[in-house]
Scaffold this motif. Structure first.
Motif, PDB file in Angstrom:
ATOM      1  N   TRP A  72      -8.544  -0.413   1.182  1.00 11.50           N
ATOM      2  CA  TRP A  72      -7.528  -0.922   0.651  1.00 11.50           C
ATOM      3  C   TRP A  72      -7.577  -2.527   0.563  1.00 11.50           C
ATOM      4  CZ3 TRP A  72      -3.921  -4.657   1.112  1.00 11.50           C
ATOM      5  CH2 TRP A  72      -2.991  -4.823   0.242  1.00 11.50           C
TER       6      TRP A  72
ATOM      7  N   GLN B 204      -9.428   3.971   5.788  1.00 14.45           N
ATOM      8  CA  GLN B 204      -8.526   3.741   4.361  1.00 14.45           C
ATOM      9  C   GLN B 204      -8.081   2.238   4.428  1.00 14.45           C
ATOM     10  OE1 GLN B 204      -5.615   6.933   3.976  1.00 14.45           O
ATOM     11  NE2 GLN B 204      -6.905   8.503   4.997  1.00 14.45           N
TER      12      GLN B 204
ATOM     13  N   SER C 214       0.868  -1.238   0.049  1.00 14.54           N
ATOM     14  CA  SER C 214      -0.071  -0.141   0.104  1.00 14.54           C
ATOM     15  C   SER C 214       0.757   1.201  -0.127  1.00 14.54           C
ATOM     16  CB  SER C 214      -0.828   0.015   1.222  1.00 14.54           C
ATOM     17  OG  SER C 214      -0.335  -0.013   2.447  1.00 14.54           O
ATOM     18  N   ASP C 215       0.577   2.206  -0.867  1.00 12.87           N
ATOM     19  CA  ASP C 215       1.620   3.396  -0.996  1.00 12.87           C
ATOM     20  C   ASP C 215       1.185   4.345   0.019  1.00 12.87           C
ATOM     21  OD1 ASP C 215      -0.669   4.919  -1.643  1.00 12.87           O
ATOM     22  OD2 ASP C 215      -0.383   4.464  -3.612  1.00 12.87           O
ATOM     23  N   ARG C 216       2.044   5.394   0.390  1.00 15.58           N
ATOM     24  CA  ARG C 216       1.922   6.426   1.252  1.00 15.58           C
ATOM     25  C   ARG C 216       0.586   7.044   1.442  1.00 15.58           C
ATOM     26  NH1 ARG C 216       5.655   5.714   5.234  1.00 15.58           N
ATOM     27  NH2 ARG C 216       7.638   5.466   4.450  1.00 15.58           N
ATOM     28  N   SER C 217      -0.248   7.105   0.326  1.00 17.96           N
ATOM     29  CA  SER C 217      -1.543   7.577   0.247  1.00 17.96           C
ATOM     30  C   SER C 217      -2.585   7.035   1.193  1.00 17.96           C
ATOM     31  CB  SER C 217      -2.113   7.768  -1.194  1.00 17.96           C
ATOM     32  OG  SER C 217      -2.369   6.272  -1.518  1.00 17.96           O
TER      33      SER C 217
ATOM     34  N   ASP D 235      -3.211   5.822   4.988  1.00 20.72           N
ATOM     35  CA  ASP D 235      -2.685   6.109   6.554  1.00 20.72           C
ATOM     36  C   ASP D 235      -3.144   4.607   7.110  1.00 20.72           C
ATOM     37  OD1 ASP D 235      -2.057   6.965   8.599  1.00 20.72           O
ATOM     38  OD2 ASP D 235      -2.878   8.973   8.502  1.00 20.72           O
TER      39      ASP D 235
END
Length: 311
Positions: A53, A49, A38-41, A43
């Motif tokens: 995901w 969030q 999972s990328d930094r977008s 949290d």
């Protein structure tokens, strides 16, 4: 001991940019699985969030290597951040895995979960038998909660969630910031900068007598994958080398590898932390795993990485 085959699975490594997470990703590349990140977008402290995901990516297996980490100074300076952030991260990842129907999950803790004065070497049964080390109790309490959360989901829902407790780790991807790093990378940076500046000595915290155990992150990653494939039980498993070393001797080894020929002075006004912290890794060895990278070889390869990536 039950087998879990990673081949063909969608495997999520939470905390992929950290030292442990990146090590697990390197190790998984030979398992024939699809690696998810999972990328930094995203949290990980925010439940909505994380749940979104999980829903969008449907992992089969999860390694929880995401955490807010740091040494004595960072833990002592930011207690609320270390407790709150880590509680949120692990609760969202573990609870989200249960809600999504993830087949297997491994939560990674830390050896600081054990009592400050635990008998040595520290076995898994020592958990919750005495007071914690005050300088990092905030992080420790969060990690203990993660272990218990995995146990609770296993007990209530039958979830195949396990926990591994690594000892002090080092290697590629380590944090070499003197304000927030652990002892080995901090010593490495101090020795390197002292050599570059021609300084007569480096200073280490405390008396130099406390003993610490170290494990190369690639050995840790190998142990994590081994446990994911071969272990299924409520009790957490210690992941260590089985050998410890006084901080003063560690400093001498690091100085030798770095090529710093000055002295080593002890700042006894600074805290020592726990006097000794050696974990009993007999359980893991009985399952069939043992480390391969010696401390000297690991320190040498880590210094090579430091020279290429951290200057």
């Amino acid at each position: 001991m039950t087998g879990y085959n990673l081949e063909g699975k969608r495997v999520y490594v939470a905390g992929h940019k950290g030292m442990v997470g990146s090590g697990i990703i390197r190790r998984l590349q030979s398992e024939g699985c699809e690696i998810l990140i999972s990328d930094r977008s995203v949290d990980l402290r925010e439940q909505a969030q994380v749940r979104e995901w999980y829903k969008d990516n449907s992992p089969d297996a999860v390694f929880v290597a995401a955490a807010k980490v740091g040494g004595i100074l960072a833990n002592d300076t930011y207690p609320a951040d270390f407790l709150y952030d880590n509680l949120m991260i692990e609760a969202n990842l573990i609870g989200g895995a249960r809600a999504q129907g993830v087949e297997k999950l491994m939560f990674l803790g830390s050896s600081c979960i054990y009592p400050k004065m635990a008998s040595q070497p520290i076995g898994e049964d020592a958990l919750l038998t005495g007071p914690l080390e005050p300088t990092n109790e905030w992080y420790a309490i969060a990690k203990i909660a993660g272990i218990k959360l995995c146990e609770a989901f296993r007990k209530q829902y039958g979830s195949d969630f396990i926990s591994g407790m690594p000892t002090n780790l080092y290697g590629p991807g380590d944090n070499f910031d003197l304000k927030s790093s652990h002892v080995l990378p901090a010593l490495m940076r101090k020795a390197h900068e002292a050599k570059e500046r021609g300084e007569p000595h480096i200073t280490i915290w405390g008396t130099g007598t406390p003993c610490r155990e170290f494990l190369h992150v690639d050995d840790c990653a190998d142990a994590c994958v081994f446990l994911m494939k071969n272990y299924s039980a409520a009790q957490h498993v210690n992941i260590g080398s089985g050998v410890d070393i006084p901080i003063r001797e560690l400093a001498e080894l690091v100085c030798d590898v770095v090529g710093f020929e000055g002295g080593i002075e002890c700042d006894t006004d600074k805290p020592d932390g726990t006097p000794r912290k050696l974990m009993d890794s007999a359980k893991l060895q009985e399952l069939g795993w043992s480390p391969e990278i010696t401390l000297e070889a690991g320190v040498r390869s880590t210094y090579e990485w430091f020279l290429k990536n951290s200057l």
